[in-house]
Design a protein around this motif. Structure first.
Motif, PDB file in Angstrom:
ATOM      1  N   ILE A 169      32.249  34.676  40.693  1.00  0.00           N
ATOM      2  CA  ILE A 169      33.473  35.129  40.022  1.00  0.00           C
ATOM      3  C   ILE A 169      34.621  35.257  41.028  1.00  0.00           C
ATOM      4  O   ILE A 169      35.740  34.798  40.784  1.00  0.00           O
ATOM      5  CB  ILE A 169      33.221  36.463  39.284  1.00  0.00           C
ATOM      6  CG1 ILE A 169      32.313  36.224  38.080  1.00  0.00           C
ATOM      7  CG2 ILE A 169      34.536  37.095  38.852  1.00  0.00           C
ATOM      8  CD1 ILE A 169      31.837  37.497  37.407  1.00  0.00           C
ATOM      9  N   ILE A 170      34.344  35.847  42.185  1.00  0.00           N
ATOM     10  CA  ILE A 170      35.390  36.015  43.197  1.00  0.00           C
ATOM     11  C   ILE A 170      35.842  34.659  43.734  1.00  0.00           C
ATOM     12  O   ILE A 170      37.041  34.411  43.906  1.00  0.00           O
ATOM     13  CB  ILE A 170      34.894  36.944  44.328  1.00  0.00           C
ATOM     14  CG1 ILE A 170      34.756  38.365  43.797  1.00  0.00           C
ATOM     15  CG2 ILE A 170      35.843  36.899  45.522  1.00  0.00           C
ATOM     16  CD1 ILE A 170      34.140  39.336  44.777  1.00  0.00           C
ATOM     17  N   SER A 171      34.896  33.761  43.984  1.00  0.00           N
ATOM     18  CA  SER A 171      35.251  32.424  44.476  1.00  0.00           C
ATOM     19  C   SER A 171      36.112  31.670  43.464  1.00  0.00           C
ATOM     20  O   SER A 171      37.098  31.023  43.822  1.00  0.00           O
ATOM     21  CB  SER A 171      33.992  31.618  44.773  1.00  0.00           C
ATOM     22  OG  SER A 171      33.235  32.244  45.780  1.00  0.00           O
ATOM     23  N   THR A 172      35.736  31.738  42.200  1.00  0.00           N
ATOM     24  CA  THR A 172      36.500  31.068  41.148  1.00  0.00           C
ATOM     25  C   THR A 172      37.900  31.670  41.027  1.00  0.00           C
ATOM     26  O   THR A 172      38.884  30.940  40.894  1.00  0.00           O
ATOM     27  CB  THR A 172      35.764  31.160  39.800  1.00  0.00           C
ATOM     28  OG1 THR A 172      34.459  30.608  39.951  1.00  0.00           O
ATOM     29  CG2 THR A 172      36.507  30.417  38.715  1.00  0.00           C
ATOM     30  N   ALA A 173      37.999  32.984  41.082  1.00  0.00           N
ATOM     31  CA  ALA A 173      39.305  33.642  40.997  1.00  0.00           C
ATOM     32  C   ALA A 173      40.200  33.245  42.170  1.00  0.00           C
ATOM     33  O   ALA A 173      41.398  32.986  41.995  1.00  0.00           O
ATOM     34  CB  ALA A 173      39.134  35.160  40.943  1.00  0.00           C
ATOM     35  N   LEU A 174      39.649  33.187  43.381  1.00  0.00           N
ATOM     36  CA  LEU A 174      40.428  32.774  44.549  1.00  0.00           C
ATOM     37  C   LEU A 174      40.870  31.314  44.443  1.00  0.00           C
ATOM     38  O   LEU A 174      41.998  30.966  44.811  1.00  0.00           O
ATOM     39  CB  LEU A 174      39.633  33.000  45.830  1.00  0.00           C
ATOM     40  CG  LEU A 174      39.472  34.455  46.263  1.00  0.00           C
ATOM     41  CD1 LEU A 174      38.561  34.563  47.469  1.00  0.00           C
ATOM     42  CD2 LEU A 174      40.830  35.070  46.567  1.00  0.00           C
ATOM     43  N   VAL A 204      41.408  29.595  41.608  1.00  0.00           N
ATOM     44  CA  VAL A 204      42.461  29.546  40.594  1.00  0.00           C
ATOM     45  C   VAL A 204      43.770  30.097  41.156  1.00  0.00           C
ATOM     46  O   VAL A 204      44.847  29.524  40.955  1.00  0.00           O
ATOM     47  CB  VAL A 204      42.036  30.306  39.315  1.00  0.00           C
ATOM     48  CG1 VAL A 204      43.208  30.505  38.368  1.00  0.00           C
ATOM     49  CG2 VAL A 204      40.902  29.567  38.615  1.00  0.00           C
ATOM     50  N   ALA A 205      43.707  31.187  41.899  1.00  0.00           N
ATOM     51  CA  ALA A 205      44.905  31.774  42.504  1.00  0.00           C
ATOM     52  C   ALA A 205      45.531  30.799  43.501  1.00  0.00           C
ATOM     53  O   ALA A 205      46.758  30.664  43.562  1.00  0.00           O
ATOM     54  CB  ALA A 205      44.569  33.092  43.183  1.00  0.00           C
TER      55      ALA A 205
END
Length: 113
Positions: A12-17, A19-20
């Protein structure tokens, strides 16, 4: 300290980073994602014989747009206001074709008008 990583949390954190980072690069590049370019407005003081709607606007002899609208200024009827459609915003100045009078070019932002 726990030795087993929570794979869901790492994902989740990797995907959020990711996308950001993509959003930041698109924002930094100024992409409008299908939006139209800003129109420009040229204000002439005096007569504008030879100027017409749809006329080509040139910068250094290269077509950079066309005139969309011509009207008298509401505040000063001695000024003629033209709105330009400029698909290429890289030029710093434009030259209206065969118009007499001294133009002053300024970017036009409809939300401020």
């Amino acid at each position: 300290m726990e030795r087993h990583a929570s794979y869901a949390l790492v994902g989740i954190i990797s995907t959020a980073l990711l996308v950001a980072a993509i959003v930041f690069v698109v924002w930094l590049g100024g992409s409008r994602l299908g939006g139209s370019d800003d129109p420009y407005r040229i204000i002439f003081h005096g007569p504008v014989r030879g100027l017409s709607v749809g006329a080509e606007v040139q910068f250094n002899g290269i077509k950079v747009g066309q005139i969309e609208r011509i009207r008298l200024d509401e505040e000063d009827p001695n000024r003629v206001v033209t709105d330009l459609d400029r698909p290429d915003q890289r030029g710093n100045a434009c030259k209206a074709p065969a118009a007499q009078g001294k133009p002053e070019a300024a970017p036009h932002h409809p939300e401020q008008a």
